[in-house]
Design a protein around this motif. Structure first.
Motif, PDB file in Angstrom:
ATOM      1  N   THR A  99     -10.344  14.039   1.668  1.00  0.00           N
ATOM      2  CA  THR A  99     -10.980  14.665   0.655  1.00  0.00           C
ATOM      3  C   THR A  99     -11.330  13.680  -0.393  1.00  0.00           C
ATOM      4  OG1 THR A  99      -9.318  15.628  -0.532  1.00  0.00           O
ATOM      5  CG2 THR A  99     -10.264  16.865   1.141  1.00  0.00           C
ATOM      6  N   GLY A 100     -10.349  12.532  -0.605  1.00  0.00           N
ATOM      7  CA  GLY A 100     -10.398  11.533  -1.762  1.00  0.00           C
ATOM      8  C   GLY A 100     -10.032  12.537  -3.092  1.00  0.00           C
ATOM      9  N   ALA A 101      -9.979  11.849  -4.162  1.00  0.00           N
ATOM     10  CA  ALA A 101      -9.361  12.310  -5.251  1.00  0.00           C
ATOM     11  C   ALA A 101     -10.281  13.248  -5.986  1.00  0.00           C
ATOM     12  CB  ALA A 101      -9.203  11.038  -6.426  1.00  0.00           C
ATOM     13  N   GLY A 102     -11.372  13.579  -5.651  1.00  0.00           N
ATOM     14  CA  GLY A 102     -12.170  14.421  -6.401  1.00  0.00           C
ATOM     15  C   GLY A 102     -12.985  13.789  -7.604  1.00  0.00           C
ATOM     16  N   ARG A 103     -13.905  14.287  -8.123  1.00  0.00           N
ATOM     17  CA  ARG A 103     -14.523  13.903  -9.388  1.00  0.00           C
ATOM     18  C   ARG A 103     -13.556  13.908 -10.583  1.00  0.00           C
ATOM     19  NH1 ARG A 103     -19.595  17.770  -8.297  1.00  0.00           N
ATOM     20  NH2 ARG A 103     -20.761  16.149  -6.817  1.00  0.00           N
ATOM     21  N   ILE A 104     -12.522  14.765 -10.770  1.00  0.00           N
ATOM     22  CA  ILE A 104     -11.853  14.568 -11.855  1.00  0.00           C
ATOM     23  C   ILE A 104     -10.628  13.480 -11.708  1.00  0.00           C
ATOM     24  CG2 ILE A 104     -10.470  15.969 -13.585  1.00  0.00           C
ATOM     25  CD1 ILE A 104     -11.946  18.360 -12.389  1.00  0.00           C
ATOM     26  N   SER A 105     -11.090  12.224 -11.759  1.00  0.00           N
ATOM     27  CA  SER A 105     -10.141  11.303 -11.260  1.00  0.00           C
ATOM     28  C   SER A 105     -10.543   9.919 -11.878  1.00  0.00           C
ATOM     29  CB  SER A 105      -9.918  11.247  -9.734  1.00  0.00           C
ATOM     30  OG  SER A 105     -11.167  11.058  -9.131  1.00  0.00           O
ATOM     31  N   ILE A 106      -9.892   8.676 -11.790  1.00  0.00           N
ATOM     32  CA  ILE A 106     -10.313   7.615 -11.862  1.00  0.00           C
ATOM     33  C   ILE A 106     -11.162   7.287 -10.709  1.00  0.00           C
ATOM     34  CG2 ILE A 106      -9.587   5.266 -11.866  1.00  0.00           C
ATOM     35  CD1 ILE A 106      -7.334   5.953 -13.600  1.00  0.00           C
ATOM     36  N   ASP A 107     -10.755   7.516  -9.271  1.00  0.00           N
ATOM     37  CA  ASP A 107     -11.553   7.296  -8.251  1.00  0.00           C
ATOM     38  C   ASP A 107     -13.004   7.910  -8.319  1.00  0.00           C
ATOM     39  OD1 ASP A 107      -9.378   5.659  -6.947  1.00  0.00           O
ATOM     40  OD2 ASP A 107      -8.989   7.511  -5.510  1.00  0.00           O
ATOM     41  N   GLY A 108     -12.908   9.025  -9.008  1.00  0.00           N
ATOM     42  CA  GLY A 108     -14.103   9.965  -9.003  1.00  0.00           C
ATOM     43  C   GLY A 108     -15.103   9.191  -9.841  1.00  0.00           C
ATOM     44  N   ALA A 109     -14.573   8.574 -11.236  1.00  0.00           N
ATOM     45  CA  ALA A 109     -15.400   8.089 -12.135  1.00  0.00           C
ATOM     46  C   ALA A 109     -15.734   6.715 -11.560  1.00  0.00           C
ATOM     47  CB  ALA A 109     -14.495   7.730 -13.213  1.00  0.00           C
TER      48      ALA A 109
END
Length: 145
Positions: free
Chosen positions: A124-134
């Motif tokens: 899934t990955g980190a989701g939007r609430i994350s450094i990755d999402g940003a």
């Protein structure tokens, strides 16, 4: 297209997994000599190298889970780490005391379940609430490797 609730659920999953790793890492730091002794009793090779690496993996891995940094590769790495700790630390097949063996079986399969959670984060990955999402150009659920 993703639902807005997905990132919140992924955040909760990351935090739940992070608690285990942050707690474990801090307890290893606070009782470092005891942790080293435990690894020695389990016959872990290269304890003087393994102990600080395991402690760092748990503290840094926990922090990265909280902030959502490099979650896909971290999920894969922590899944492998969690299975390795299950095999080395919860070796129920070597226990003869029935009560202790039952406890080790529970811990072994708990680790397998935790590894499953990490594999889901890999997907899934980190989701939007994350450094990755940003940092994600498309703002999707996860980030690329």
């Amino acid at each position: 297209m993703t639902r807005p609730v997905d990132s919140g659920v992924i955040l909760l999953a990351r935090l739940a997994l992070a608690v285990l790793f942050l707690w474990g890492g801090v307890m290893k730091l606070l009782g470092y000599a005891g942790f080293v002794g435990y690894l020695q009793s389990k016959g872990v090779p290269f304890v003087q190298i393994a102990a600080p690496i395991a402690t760092a993996v748990e503290v840094l891995g926990g922090l990265f889970l909280v902030i959502g940094f490099k979650i896909r590769p971290l999920g894969l790495f922590l899944a492998a780490y969690t299975i390795a700790t299950a095999v080395l630390g919860h070796d129920f097949w070597n226990i003869t005391d029935a009560t202790l063996q039952r406890d080790m079986i529970i811990h072994f399969w708990k680790n397998v379940g935790i590894a499953g959670g990490f594999l889901l984060l890999f997907v899934t990955g980190a989701g939007r609430i994350s450094i990755d999402g940003a940092r994600s150009p498309r703002g999707g659920l996860g980030s690329s490797l």
